[in-house]
Write an enzyme that holds these catalytic residues in place. Structure first.
Site, PDB file in Angstrom:
ATOM      1  N   GLY A  10       0.782  -1.239   0.029  1.00 35.25           N
ATOM      2  CA  GLY A  10       0.197   0.012  -0.121  1.00 35.25           C
ATOM      3  C   GLY A  10       0.734   1.410   0.108  1.00 35.25           C
ATOM      4  N   SER A  12       1.250   3.452  -3.001  1.00 40.30           N
ATOM      5  CA  SER A  12       1.135   4.505  -3.861  1.00 40.30           C
ATOM      6  C   SER A  12       1.021   5.978  -3.307  1.00 40.30           C
ATOM      7  CB  SER A  12      -0.374   4.301  -4.777  1.00 40.30           C
ATOM      8  OG  SER A  12      -1.275   4.194  -3.868  1.00 40.30           O
ATOM      9  N   ARG A  13       0.603   6.056  -2.074  1.00 41.15           N
ATOM     10  CA  ARG A  13       0.073   7.371  -1.654  1.00 41.15           C
ATOM     11  C   ARG A  13       0.362   7.375   0.238  1.00 41.15           C
ATOM     12  NH1 ARG A  13      -5.553   6.857  -0.651  1.00 41.15           N
ATOM     13  NH2 ARG A  13      -6.160   4.962  -2.025  1.00 41.15           N
ATOM     14  N   VAL A  62      -3.388  -7.093  -2.082  1.00 41.91           N
ATOM     15  CA  VAL A  62      -2.622  -7.998  -1.117  1.00 41.91           C
ATOM     16  C   VAL A  62      -3.779  -8.612  -0.144  1.00 41.91           C
ATOM     17  CG1 VAL A  62      -0.370  -7.034  -0.964  1.00 41.91           C
ATOM     18  CG2 VAL A  62      -2.363  -6.006   0.515  1.00 41.91           C
ATOM     19  N   ASN A  88       1.530  -2.270   5.638  1.00 41.83           N
ATOM     20  CA  ASN A  88       0.875  -0.797   5.531  1.00 41.83           C
ATOM     21  C   ASN A  88      -0.367  -0.741   4.893  1.00 41.83           C
ATOM     22  OD1 ASN A  88       1.208   2.235   5.827  1.00 41.83           O
ATOM     23  ND2 ASN A  88       0.902   1.801   3.579  1.00 41.83           N
ATOM     24  N   TYR A 153     -12.930  -1.664  11.472  1.00 44.14           N
ATOM     25  CA  TYR A 153     -11.530  -1.108  11.672  1.00 44.14           C
ATOM     26  C   TYR A 153     -10.701  -1.508  12.876  1.00 44.14           C
ATOM     27  CZ  TYR A 153      -7.679   2.122  10.722  1.00 44.14           C
ATOM     28  OH  TYR A 153      -6.670   2.969  10.598  1.00 44.14           O
ATOM     29  N   ALA A 155     -11.460  -3.480  15.111  1.00 48.49           N
ATOM     30  CA  ALA A 155     -11.180  -4.993  15.396  1.00 48.49           C
ATOM     31  C   ALA A 155      -9.994  -5.390  14.449  1.00 48.49           C
ATOM     32  CB  ALA A 155     -12.323  -5.691  14.674  1.00 48.49           C
ATOM     33  N   LYS A 157      -7.287  -3.595  13.491  1.00 46.06           N
ATOM     34  CA  LYS A 157      -5.935  -3.213  14.009  1.00 46.06           C
ATOM     35  C   LYS A 157      -5.690  -3.640  15.351  1.00 46.06           C
ATOM     36  CE  LYS A 157      -5.143  -0.397  10.416  1.00 46.06           C
ATOM     37  NZ  LYS A 157      -4.097  -0.543   9.638  1.00 46.06           N
ATOM     38  N   ILE A 186      -2.956  10.895  11.171  1.00 41.16           N
ATOM     39  CA  ILE A 186      -2.042  11.375  10.244  1.00 41.16           C
ATOM     40  C   ILE A 186      -2.710  11.964   9.041  1.00 41.16           C
ATOM     41  CG2 ILE A 186      -0.182  10.405   8.888  1.00 41.16           C
ATOM     42  CD1 ILE A 186      -0.021  10.060  12.142  1.00 41.16           C
TER      43      ILE A 186
HETATM   44  P1  NDP Z   1      -4.093   5.963   2.096  1.00 39.30           P
HETATM   45  O1  NDP Z   1      -5.535   5.723   2.077  1.00 39.30           O
HETATM   46  O2  NDP Z   1      -3.621   7.401   2.234  1.00 39.30           O
HETATM   47  O3  NDP Z   1      -3.346   4.830   1.488  1.00 39.30           O
HETATM   48  C1  NDP Z   1      -3.566   3.453   1.372  1.00 39.30           C
HETATM   49  C2  NDP Z   1      -2.748   2.895   0.447  1.00 39.30           C
HETATM   50  O4  NDP Z   1      -3.015   1.397   0.843  1.00 39.30           O
HETATM   51  C3  NDP Z   1      -2.783   3.125  -0.718  1.00 39.30           C
HETATM   52  O5  NDP Z   1      -1.536   3.143  -1.200  1.00 39.30           O
HETATM   53  C4  NDP Z   1      -3.716   2.137  -1.665  1.00 39.30           C
HETATM   54  O6  NDP Z   1      -3.610   1.787  -2.905  1.00 39.30           O
HETATM   55  C5  NDP Z   1      -3.404   0.823  -0.430  1.00 39.30           C
HETATM   56  N1  NDP Z   1      -4.273  -0.340  -0.549  1.00 39.30           N
HETATM   57  C6  NDP Z   1      -5.599  -0.270   0.008  1.00 39.30           C
HETATM   58  N2  NDP Z   1      -5.944  -1.642  -0.402  1.00 39.30           N
HETATM   59  C7  NDP Z   1      -5.253  -2.253  -0.859  1.00 39.30           C
HETATM   60  C8  NDP Z   1      -5.189  -3.613  -1.262  1.00 39.30           C
HETATM   61  N3  NDP Z   1      -6.001  -4.500  -0.961  1.00 39.30           N
HETATM   62  N4  NDP Z   1      -3.811  -4.236  -1.811  1.00 39.30           N
HETATM   63  C9  NDP Z   1      -3.120  -3.423  -2.095  1.00 39.30           C
HETATM   64  N5  NDP Z   1      -2.923  -2.148  -1.556  1.00 39.30           N
HETATM   65  C10 NDP Z   1      -3.898  -1.563  -1.100  1.00 39.30           C
HETATM   66  O7  NDP Z   1      -4.069   5.656   3.846  1.00 39.30           O
HETATM   67  P2  NDP Z   1      -2.846   5.898   4.738  1.00 39.30           P
HETATM   68  O8  NDP Z   1      -1.402   6.158   4.167  1.00 39.30           O
HETATM   69  O9  NDP Z   1      -3.395   6.989   5.825  1.00 39.30           O
HETATM   70  O10 NDP Z   1      -2.768   4.597   5.801  1.00 39.30           O
HETATM   71  C11 NDP Z   1      -1.786   3.712   5.412  1.00 39.30           C
HETATM   72  C12 NDP Z   1      -1.959   2.689   6.818  1.00 39.30           C
HETATM   73  O11 NDP Z   1      -1.901   3.358   7.987  1.00 39.30           O
HETATM   74  C13 NDP Z   1      -3.254   1.904   6.674  1.00 39.30           C
HETATM   75  O12 NDP Z   1      -3.225   0.516   7.302  1.00 39.30           O
HETATM   76  C14 NDP Z   1      -4.155   2.801   7.746  1.00 39.30           C
HETATM   77  O13 NDP Z   1      -5.105   1.820   8.565  1.00 39.30           O
HETATM   78  C15 NDP Z   1      -2.903   3.203   8.710  1.00 39.30           C
HETATM   79  N6  NDP Z   1      -3.231   4.303   9.565  1.00 39.30           N
HETATM   80  C16 NDP Z   1      -3.761   5.443   9.017  1.00 39.30           C
HETATM   81  C17 NDP Z   1      -3.985   6.624   9.892  1.00 39.30           C
HETATM   82  C18 NDP Z   1      -4.462   7.933   9.417  1.00 39.30           C
HETATM   83  O14 NDP Z   1      -4.765   8.691  10.122  1.00 39.30           O
HETATM   84  N7  NDP Z   1      -3.903   8.193   8.138  1.00 39.30           N
HETATM   85  C19 NDP Z   1      -4.291   6.148  11.269  1.00 39.30           C
HETATM   86  C20 NDP Z   1      -4.054   5.094  11.850  1.00 39.30           C
HETATM   87  C21 NDP Z   1      -3.504   4.094  10.952  1.00 39.30           C
HETATM   88  P3  NDP Z   1      -4.503   2.419  -3.769  1.00 39.30           P
HETATM   89  O15 NDP Z   1      -3.671   3.851  -3.972  1.00 39.30           O
HETATM   90  O16 NDP Z   1      -4.166   1.457  -5.127  1.00 39.30           O
HETATM   91  O17 NDP Z   1      -5.680   2.507  -3.646  1.00 39.30           O
END
Ligand code: NDP
Length: 243
Positions: A10, A12-13, A62, A88, A153, A155, A157, A186
């Protein structure tokens, strides 16, 4: 000596992207992944290569075990071995649990939790061979304390937190460390559903008076995965003093 290789699911961003760039700056081979945003993954790949690191972009879901097998075969073919696994990839779903469908439940559990099992299941045999490895799971403060309207969500984590502690015990004798970062709020696209008023109200609750930055999660990730072979089984909260 061969360069080390890291996989960031994950990426890409958001947080995953920042972590991938942090490892690239340390000259790791970087495997990046996403499911939809192929163009952004390709652009990140170019950015990583411009830093002098090698990059393998892999588009695939994934949450599906066979796709993760393909991902690890691609890593083996390109770099031979994985040293660091960053689980991630994640999605969130906001709403009452009673309004959630079975399909939505399965999607979030498979994406956030089963993917961690699939990736660890592939990575561990390789790490055992070299008696070396780091696994870092990106968790959430909601896994520690639970959030209303984010039951599924929370559950997933909370599941990651238990998974991390248990796997750390299983792998510590083999010199493989397993930890998690429980992120607070974040500043990424995951929080874009908040309007300005909601965002300001959230910031008011955070003692550090702001959201965290993806780069701050990346910095901590790098520290955990490169500097300490005795730190394992920990859920490290990074939330500006929020929860
Ligand atoms: P974003 O939504 O900005 O990015 C999510 C990333 O995960 C993207 O690259 C997306 O790809 C990828 N992704 C989603 N589903 C899949 C999949 N099935 N297979 C492969 N890649 C996938 O999220 P964040 O950067 O904010 O979050 C990253 C992690 O941090 C997550 O696990 C989130 O739960 C955790 N987190 C984030 C918080 C926050 O406040 N932002 C707080 C606590 C935890 P694509 O671009 O193709 O959709």
């Amino acid at each position: 000596m061969n360069k080390k290789t890291v996989l960031v699911t994950g990426s890409s961003r958001g947080i995953g992207r920042a972590i991938a760039l942090a490892f690239a700056k340390e000259h790791y081979n970087v495997v990046i992944n996403c499911v939809k945003n192929k163009d952004r993954l390709q652009a990140l790949c170019q950015e990583i290569e411009a830093l002098g690191a090698e990059c393998l972009p892999f588009v695939g879901d994934v949450s599906q075990m066979n796709v993760v097998t393909d991902l690890f075969n691609a890593i083996k073919n390109r770099f031979g071995h994985l040293d660091v696994l960053i689980n991630n990839a994640g999605i969130s779903k906001i709403g009452l649990l009673s309004d959630m469908t079975g399909e939505e439940w399965n999607e979030i559990v498979n994406t956030n939790l089963s993917s961690v099992f699939y990736c660890c299941h592939e990575a561990i045999p390789q790490m055992l061979q070299t008696h070396n490895g780091k696994i870092l799971n990106i968790s959430s403060v909601w896994g520690n304390v639970g959030a209303s309207c984010e039951v599924a969500y929370s559950a997933t984590k909370g599941g990651i937190n238990g998974f991390t502690k248990a796997l750390a015990k299983e792998l510590a004798p083999s010199n493989i460390q397993v930890n998690a970062i429980a992120c607070g709020a974040i500043d990424t696209e995951m929080n874009q559903f908040l309007d300005e008023e909601e965002r300001n109200a959230l910031i008011e609750e955070i003692p550090s008076c702001r959201l965290g930055r993806p780069e701050e999660v990346a910095h901590l990730t790098l520290q955990i995965c490169t500097q300490n072979n005795y730190l394992t089984g920990q859920i490290i909260t990074l939330d500006g003093g929020w929860i």
